[in-house]
Design a protein around this motif. Structure first.
Motif, mmCIF file in Angstrom:
data_model
loop_
_atom_site.group_PDB
_atom_site.id
_atom_site.type_symbol
_atom_site.label_atom_id
_atom_site.label_comp_id
_atom_site.label_asym_id
_atom_site.label_seq_id
_atom_site.Cartn_x
_atom_site.Cartn_y
_atom_site.Cartn_z
ATOM 1 N N ILE A 1 0.838 -1.208 0.000
ATOM 2 C CA ILE A 1 0.000 0.000 0.000
ATOM 3 C C ILE A 1 0.874 1.260 0.000
ATOM 4 C CG2 ILE A 1 -1.700 1.330 1.306
ATOM 5 C CD1 ILE A 1 -2.798 -1.329 2.347
ATOM 6 N N TRP B 1 1.108 4.248 -2.834
ATOM 7 C CA TRP B 1 0.908 5.657 -2.498
ATOM 8 C C TRP B 1 2.099 6.496 -2.966
ATOM 9 C CZ3 TRP B 1 -2.739 8.901 -1.564
ATOM 10 C CH2 TRP B 1 -3.955 8.462 -1.026
ATOM 11 N N THR C 1 -7.031 3.260 -0.871
ATOM 12 C CA THR C 1 -6.326 2.436 0.116
ATOM 13 C C THR C 1 -6.976 1.070 0.253
ATOM 14 O OG1 THR C 1 -5.693 4.444 1.336
ATOM 15 C CG2 THR C 1 -5.516 2.350 2.500
ATOM 16 N N LEU D 1 1.918 5.141 7.966
ATOM 17 C CA LEU D 1 1.303 5.230 6.642
ATOM 18 C C LEU D 1 0.130 6.200 6.660
ATOM 19 C CD1 LEU D 1 1.119 4.219 3.728
ATOM 20 C CD2 LEU D 1 -0.312 2.339 4.555
ATOM 21 N N VAL E 1 -0.138 9.647 4.451
ATOM 22 C CA VAL E 1 -1.262 9.947 3.563
ATOM 23 C C VAL E 1 -1.948 11.238 3.990
ATOM 24 C CG1 VAL E 1 -3.524 9.145 2.775
ATOM 25 C CG2 VAL E 1 -1.625 7.537 2.936
#
Length: 259
Positions: A61, A65, A128, A159, A163
């Motif tokens: 993930i 990103w 996500t 994380l 984000v």
């Protein structure tokens, strides 16, 4: 109360606009990329991989990103939606109906911006979840996946914070799109804000100036790398700049003649 009414109205309008569907594109691309990687059609390497060269779910993930943020895909899509949401309504005269119902133009700008940011948060969550689901569908049992959710290099909090700072960084340029969209067509506002986004991204990633380390994007990049520094300065500076851009846009909007 007026701000809440504008927020709800703008949220419904954004959700009904067909051009808002472009915010689903990253989630679809994440799914397609995961499938391509599992079949060998795409090659995936990176520092986020575990010591054995495989990816845990959080590492996958985080890598997606970084990929989408680094290419500027999110910035392009969000600025485009922001341009159509505000400048598009001014150019077409559609915003006049909103102004007839709501007397204060400043509240219209803030209501539109808050509604846009809510939709963006939903698009981020969908992306996500798409990356998470596609990992277990395609990557976990492949040669690149180890099937683990947790990672030694990427944490859920790290994380999420990364984000979040990407969210703030892009919010700044959506606010800028609102500002320049007062006097420009949607396409010109989009191009102007996009040039500003890529110029600022280049300065931040190249560390051209010392103060860029306090920017939201710089902090986001450092968080993914496991370095949690300058969080509070970046948070405060982002809110300050966004607030100033919206305040200036609100003041100037009072002088704009709506046809």
């Amino acid at each position: 109360m007026e701000l809440w009414m504008i927020y709800k109205m703008e949220l419904i309008k954004i959700m009904k606009r067909k051009n808002s569907l472009i915010l689903v594109i990253p989630a679809i691309l994440a799914f397609i990329m995961a499938f391509g990687i599992s079949t060998g059609g795409l090659t995936m390497t990176g520092d986020a991989a575990s010591n054995n060269g495989t990816f845990a779910c959080l590492e996958f993930i985080g890598t997606l990103w970084m990929f989408f943020s680094g290419l500027g895909i999110w910035g392009i899509l969000l600025i485009l939606v922001a341009a159509f949401q505000f400048s598009g309504e001014i150019a077409s005269g559609q915003i006049k109906m909103t102004l007839l119902r709501i007397g204060k133009r400043g509240r219209v700008i803030f209501g539109k911006f808050l509604a846009l940011m809510t939709v963006v948060a939903g698009a981020f969550a969908l992306f996500t979840l798409s990356a998470l689901g596609s990992y277990y569908l395609f990557i976990a049992n492949s040669s690149l996946g180890n099937g683990n959710f947790a990672s030694a290099t990427v944490t859920v909090s790290g994380l999420a914070a990364s984000v979040g700072f990407i969210y703030l960084h892009l919010a700044l340029f959506m606010a800028l799109t609102f500002l320049v969209g007062l006097y420009m067509s949607p396409f010109i506002a989009f191009i102007t804000a996009l040039i500003g986004l890529f110029a600022v991204n280049y300065l931040i990633n190249s560390n051209a100036f010392t103060f860029v380390k306090y920017s939201a994007l710089s902090v986001s990049n450092n968080l993914i790398a496991g370095d949690a520094e300058y969080l509070l300065p970046a948070l405060l500076s982002s809110f300050l700049i966004i607030g100033c851009l919206l305040a200036i846009a609100s003041l100037l909007f009072k002088r704009v003649d709506i046809k």
